[in-house]
Design an enzyme around this catalytic site. Structure first.
Site, PDB file in Angstrom:
ATOM      1  N   ASP A   1       0.845  -1.197   0.000  1.00 31.47           N
ATOM      2  CA  ASP A   1       0.000   0.000   0.000  1.00 31.47           C
ATOM      3  C   ASP A   1       0.875   1.240   0.000  1.00 31.47           C
ATOM      4  O   ASP A   1       2.088   1.167   0.275  1.00 31.47           O
ATOM      5  CB  ASP A   1      -0.947   0.001   1.201  1.00 31.47           C
ATOM      6  CG  ASP A   1      -0.212   0.092   2.538  1.00 31.47           C
ATOM      7  OD1 ASP A   1       0.827  -0.594   2.687  1.00 31.47           O
ATOM      8  OD2 ASP A   1      -0.659   0.823   3.442  1.00 31.47           O
TER       9      ASP A   1
ATOM     10  N   GLU B   1       0.125  -0.968   5.809  1.00 27.26           N
ATOM     11  CA  GLU B   1       1.227  -0.383   6.584  1.00 27.26           C
ATOM     12  C   GLU B   1       1.083   1.121   6.743  1.00 27.26           C
ATOM     13  O   GLU B   1       1.353   1.681   7.812  1.00 27.26           O
ATOM     14  CB  GLU B   1       2.568  -0.713   5.924  1.00 27.26           C
ATOM     15  CG  GLU B   1       3.781  -0.454   6.815  1.00 27.26           C
ATOM     16  CD  GLU B   1       4.316   0.977   6.755  1.00 27.26           C
ATOM     17  OE1 GLU B   1       5.116   1.353   7.625  1.00 27.26           O
ATOM     18  OE2 GLU B   1       3.915   1.727   5.818  1.00 27.26           O
TER      19      GLU B   1
END
Length: 478
Positions: free
Chosen positions: A100, A166
């Site tokens: 991400d 994250e």
């Protein structure tokens, strides 16, 4: 080992453009975990990784993490776990990364389309996620493929753990890692994370320590509603006045934390550790360039780096509820919330720090004699991490750096926090290494994020070389 590595390095060079193309495909997927509307794109990025890994012959699983806390209409993106190699005679290395990215819009000030990899004539590859963390994640896939195409035996069994949250706090990941420590990750001999950066732009480093982070808020309230200063100024005790006094007392102009007893928690600096700072490739001009000014607290490298890495710091971050827009609004806010954090280091335990902070804030507020009310809250915390740079995982990585970059790496700590590092260490009981690919100028989390072509291609060589050296390094634990 030399002929094998030479063949592998040559193969990486010959496949450089295809590896850049793979990165371009990944950057084109706007996998922004903080944007609910982009959740489908985060999942698509996970599926891209899953497909690429399967094409390389890895055993791949997309593990669901359930619903997102507080947003039950949203599924958390899956954790992509994979295994490449099942040879019981080889060591097993567990690697982590995330797929991400941070939000990015042209109107934020980007010079190029953030979700289109743009390579300039100096080899700078611009795009959101290029360095954080899609480039390093794909580096492991590229290393597998280059070994295959070069006909070089892959030196270890590789376990991979790639998450999609994250940049939004890694929700669900700690529980997953703890659950899989004795299952999918049970064979791991060591852990390697490539989600950080060189200290500068010319010399690689190995990172063996991170500061923790305790984040707090101070809420001060009094009036039942916001007030007009022309009517109530001088007659009401103002929450903002109290808050500014309390927050202003936490740290002085020179960065010294004013909370009594806090520095007593810090592990003493040893002569051996102090020696590590002398040879590090860093100058005060590096700091001034990053600051955009010469407003550093210290005038020398050693004290600057120690203040940044191995001593705690306290930073004030903002005030919620206060007027902050342009103009001259004369409001007295009824309630304000000040936010600050403390970056913690060995041996500062979270509970000990919290007690000192709560006691100090409450005592300082009481001393004001205000009729307002004060509440101090710990919003979240993450513990510091430090590993032994003498462990075989680090000595193997140092040999790989020397092979690829022709220089011994700096041994560094970092001021920021990567909580998953400590989670992996505690869950698996194994040494964790931070092995960066990108450099200090990559602007991760900022506009115009980039990864230099040289760092990407040589970084792929480095990841592969690390695996070769770690396969042969004598297994000493410290």
């Amino acid at each position: 080992m030399a002929p094998q590595l030479d063949a592998y390095f040559n193969q990486v060079d010959s496949m450089a453009e295809s590896f850049i193309d793979r990165l371009a495909k990944a950057v084109a997927i706007p996998s922004v975990s903080a944007d609910d509307d982009k959740r489908g794109e985060v999942v698509r990025m996970g599926k891209f990784l899953e497909s690429e890994l399967k094409a390389l012959g890895a055993h791949v699983e997309a593990r669901p993490l359930g619903k997102q806390p507080g947003k039950e209409h949203l599924d958390l993106p899956p954790v992509i776990v994979a295994r490449y190699g099942e040879d019981k005679n080889k060591r097993t290395i567990l690697v982590y990364g995330h797929y991400d990215v941070q939000p990015a819009l042209m109107e934020d000030g980007w010079a190029t389309e953030p979700f289109k990899l743009t390579v300039d004539d100096k080899g700078r590859m611009y795009g959101r996620g290029s360095t954080d963390d899609k480039g390093p994640v794909l580096g492991w896939l590229n290393a597998i493929e280059a070994h295959q195409k070069a006909g070089v035996d892959f030196p270890v069994n590789l376990l991979m753990c790639f998450e999609g949250m994250e940049e939004y706090g890694s929700e669900g990941l700690d529980d997953f890692i703890n659950a899989e420590a004795k299952k999918f990750f049970k064979d791991a001999d060591a852990v390697c994370i490539s989600d950080n950066y060189w200290l500068g732009t010319e010399k690689p480093c190995l990172t063996y320590g991170l500061r923790g982070c305790n984040y707090y808020s101070i809420e001060i309230s009094g009036p039942g509603q916001d007030l007009h200063s022309g009517v109530f100024g001088g007659t009401a005790q103002e929450p903002m006045t109290d808050l500014v006094r309390v927050m202003g007392s936490l740290v002085d102009t020179h960065g010294r934390i004013q909370i009594p007893g806090l520095m007593d928690l810090v592990a003493p600096l040893t002569d051996e550790e102090k020696e590590l700072y002398k040879g590090i490739a860093f100058t005060m001009d590096n700091l001034y360039e990053s600051l955009g000014s010469q407003t550093g607290i210290y005038d020398d490298k050693e004290r600057t780096l120690m203040a940044r890495w191995r001593f705690p710091s306290l930073s004030l971050h903002g005030i919620e509820g206060a007027f902050s827009a342009p103009g001259a609004k004369t409001v007295i806010p009824a309630k304000v919330i000040g936010k600050f954090s403390i970056r913690t280091v060995p041996n500062m335990e979270i509970a000990d720090v919290n007690k000192l902070v709560f006691d100090y804030v409450n005592k300082t507020f009481a001393a004001l004699g205000s009729k307002n009310t004060c509440k101090v809250i710990e919003q979240h915390s993450g513990k510091w991490w430090v590993a032994s740079p003498k462990h075989w995982n680090f000595t193997a990585a140092a040999k790989a750096v020397e092979k690829v970059w022709k220089v011994q790496p700096d041994l560094t700590r970092e001021g920021g926090s990567i909580p998953v590092t400590l989670t992996f260490e505690q869950a698996t009981g194994k040494n964790v290494l931070l092995l960066p690919m990108g450099s200090s100028t990559d602007a991760a989390h900022s506009i115009n994020e980039k990864l230099d072509r040289r760092n990407y291609i040589e970084g792929i060589k480095l990841l592969g070389a690390y695996l070769h050296y770690v396969a042969e390094e004598p297994m000493k634990e410290s």
